[in-house]
Design an enzyme around this catalytic site. Structure first.
Site, mmCIF file in Angstrom:
data_model
loop_
_atom_site.group_PDB
_atom_site.id
_atom_site.type_symbol
_atom_site.label_atom_id
_atom_site.label_comp_id
_atom_site.label_asym_id
_atom_site.label_seq_id
_atom_site.Cartn_x
_atom_site.Cartn_y
_atom_site.Cartn_z
ATOM 1 N N LYS A 139 0.827 -1.215 0.000
ATOM 2 C CA LYS A 139 0.000 0.000 0.000
ATOM 3 C C LYS A 139 0.864 1.269 0.000
ATOM 4 C CE LYS A 139 -3.681 -2.415 -0.284
ATOM 5 N NZ LYS A 139 -4.266 -3.331 0.633
HETATM 6 C C1 PLP Z 1 -5.396 -4.433 0.906
HETATM 7 C C2 PLP Z 1 -6.869 -4.248 0.933
HETATM 8 C C3 PLP Z 1 -7.645 -4.563 2.059
HETATM 9 C C4 PLP Z 1 -7.097 -5.292 3.243
HETATM 10 O O1 PLP Z 1 -6.043 -4.685 3.854
HETATM 11 P P1 PLP Z 1 -5.197 -5.473 4.952
HETATM 12 O O2 PLP Z 1 -4.480 -4.387 5.666
HETATM 13 O O3 PLP Z 1 -4.290 -6.401 4.197
HETATM 14 O O4 PLP Z 1 -6.148 -6.217 5.826
HETATM 15 C C5 PLP Z 1 -8.986 -4.242 2.046
HETATM 16 N N1 PLP Z 1 -9.565 -3.684 0.967
HETATM 17 C C6 PLP Z 1 -8.872 -3.400 -0.148
HETATM 18 C C7 PLP Z 1 -9.574 -2.769 -1.304
HETATM 19 C C8 PLP Z 1 -7.507 -3.694 -0.213
HETATM 20 O O5 PLP Z 1 -6.817 -3.460 -1.331
#
Ligand code: PLP
Length: 394
Positions: free
Chosen positions: A186
Site C-alpha cells: 500500500k
Molecule cells: C489491501 C486491501 C484490504 C485489506 O487490507 P489489509 O491491511 O491487508 O487487511 C482491504 N480492501 C482493499 C480494497 C484492499 O486493497
C-alpha cells in the site's frame, strides 16, 4: 533494446534507512507491542487526515471488522458493497454472519454505481461499504444521501486512498468510519497494519477496547513502569492491536507521504503519455474535482483490437521480465460467493472490466528506467498481437 535482465517485481515497498533506524530504536527500547509509538502514529495520522479520532489496528481487515461491530451489524443483516474489490471487504461482513449485497461498478471509474444502490436497500440493510478503488474516491454525495434517507451507516474501505480527497473533503472524515491499510504494497506501509478514523468519540472509545480483548482502556500498561494494574473485561473483543515496531515504520513513512505521491504522479503521467496513442488500451480516468491517491495504475485491454487475451498478455509481460497484477478477479464468481447464489451475468460491468484489466508497476521504490522498461514491453506486445485489419478478398 532487448528485454530487461532482471525481473521487475510488481510492487516492492519503499523502505529507507529512516524506517530501519526507527525500528532499531524500538527493538532496543525494551517495549515491542502496543505502546508509545502506536499512540504517536495515531496522533500523526489524525493530524494528516484532519479527523477527530484515529485508532490503529493490525490490518485494514481488522479495521473493517471492528467498524461493522460498532455499527451493530449482526447475523442476518445486509451490507451493500461492490464485487470489484479485494476479498477482505466482503469477508468481514461474513465474520458477523451478515450478507454482502453486491452492487455493480461504473465501467470508467470502477467505483460503486450509485444509481444502483437504492434498489438493493431492504429492511435488513445496515450499512453501505464503498471502496475508493485504486485511490479514486467513490461518489460520496449520493451515497451519503441514500444512507441518510434510509438510516444506514457509511463505512469506507480506503485501503487504496490515504491521500485521496473527494470534492475538497479529505477521505477519512466523510463517512461514519473510514478504514485504511498499511499492508506491504500500500501507499504507506507498516508491513501489516490498519487504521480506523471517525468523528464519533463514543465509537473511538469502544474501538480502543475492542482491539485488545475487550479489556479496560489502559490494560496495555499492565507490564509497564506505571505498575501492575488489575483490569476488567468489558466486552468480547479481539486481538487486533498494532505494535510499536509497526508504528515506527509508519511514522517514518507518513513523513514522506507527499514525496511518495509526487513520484507516483510522475510515473502515472509517463504511462499516460506513452500509451495515449495506443488504440488497444483504455487508460485510467481521473475525476477532475477529486485528488486521486494513485495507488494502482490499471489499464483495460481492448480485446477486439488484439489477438491475445488478458491472461496471455500478462504471460507475455512475464517473459519480458515485467511483473504485473490483476486487481481483481470478480469476487462474486469465486467459489465462496457462488455458493451463496451469485452467478455469472449478475454484474455485467464488473465482469467486463475483470476480463480486460491489468495493473502496471507503480511504486516509488522503482526507478524511471524501470517504468520505461514497462512501457517498452507493453508497446512491444501490443504491436506483436495487434489485430490486422484487412479488406475481404472477394
Ligand atoms: C489491501 C486491501 C484490504 C485489506 O487490507 P489489509 O491491511 O491487508 O487487511 C482491504 N480492501 C482493499 C480494497 C484492499 O486493497
Amino acid at each position: 533494446m532487448n528485454k530487461r535482465e532482471k525481473f521487475l517485481s510488481f510492487s516492492p515497498p519503499f523502505i529507507g534507512k529512516e524506517e530501519i533506524e526507527e525500528v532499531a530504536k524500538v527493538l532496543s527500547s525494551g517495549w515491542l507491542t502496543m505502546g508509545k509509538k502506536v499512540f504517536e502514529f495515531e496522533e500523526l495520522f489524525k493530524e494528516y487526515i484532519g479527523c477527530k479520532h484515529a485508532i490503529a489496528v493490525s490490518s485494514c481487515t481488522a479495521a473493517l471488522h471492528l467498524s461493522l461491530i460498532v455499527c451493530g451489524v449482526n447475523e442476518g443483516d445486509e451490507v451493500i458493497t461492490t464485487p470489484f474489490t479485494f476479498a477482505a471487504t466482503a469477508e468481514v461482513i461474513l465474520y458477523q454472519r451478515a450478507f454482502p449485497v453486491f452492487v455493480d461498478i461504473e465501467k470508467d471509474t470502477f467505483n460503486i454505481s450509485c444509481s444502483l444502490i437504492e434498489e438493493k436497500v431492504t429492511e435488513r440493510t445496515k450499512a453501505i461499504l464503498p471502496v475508493h478503488i485504486f485511490g479514486q474516491s467513490a461518489d460520496m454525495d449520493p451515497i451519503l444521501e441514500i444512507a441518510k434517507k434510509h438510516s444506514l451507516y457509511v463505512i469506507e474501505d480506503a485501503a487504496h486512498a490515504i491521500e485521496a480527497v473527494y470534492k475538497g473533503r479529505k477521505i477519512g472524515r466523510i463517512g461514519d468510519l473510514t478504514c485504511f491499510s498499511f499492508y506491504a504494497t500500500k501507499n504507506v506501509t507498516t508491513g501489516e497494519g490498519g487504521m480506523i478514523t471517525t468523528e464519533h468519540e463514543d465509537w473511538a472509545k469502544k474501538l480502543k477496547i475492542l482491539r485488545l480483548h475487550g479489556i479496560s482502556h489502559d490494560a496495555w500498561k499492565r507490564y509497564s513502569d506505571e505498575g501492575f494494574c488489575f483490569y476488567d473485561i468489558l466486552m468480547q473483543g479481539y486481538k487486533y492491536n498494532m505494535t510499536d515496531i509497526q508504528a515506527a515504520i509508519g511514522i517514518k513513512q507518513l513523513e514522506r507521504i507527499n514525496t511518495f505521491l509526487e513520484i507516483r504522479k510522475r510515473y502515472w503521467s509517463m504511462y499516460d503519455e506513452a500509451f495515449l496513442q495506443m488504440d488497444e488500451l483504455i487508460l485510467p480516468k481521473i475525476n477532475k474535482d477529486c485528488v486521486h491517491a494513485r495507488h494502482i495504475y490499471a489499464v483495460l485491454l481492448r480485446l477486439e483490437e488484439l489477438n491475445i487475451n488478458r491472461n496471455q498478455f500478462i504471460h507475455e509481460l512475464m517473459r519480458e521480465n515485467i511483473g504485473t497484477a490483476v486487481h481483481y478477479p470478480p469476487l462474486h464468481l469465486t467459489s465462496l460467493y457462488r455458493r451463496m447464489g451469485y452467478k455469472k451475468g449478475d454484474f455485467p460491468n464488473t465482469e467486463w472490466v475483470c476480463e480486460r484489466i491489468l495493473s502496471l508497476p507503480l511504486t516509488p521504490a522503482l526507478k524511471e528506467e524501470d517504468i520505461n522498461d514497462v512501457i517498452f514491453a507493453v508497446k512491444k506486445i501490443l504491436h506483436l498481437y495487434k489485430r490486422k485489419k484487412s479488406f475481404p478478398t472477394s
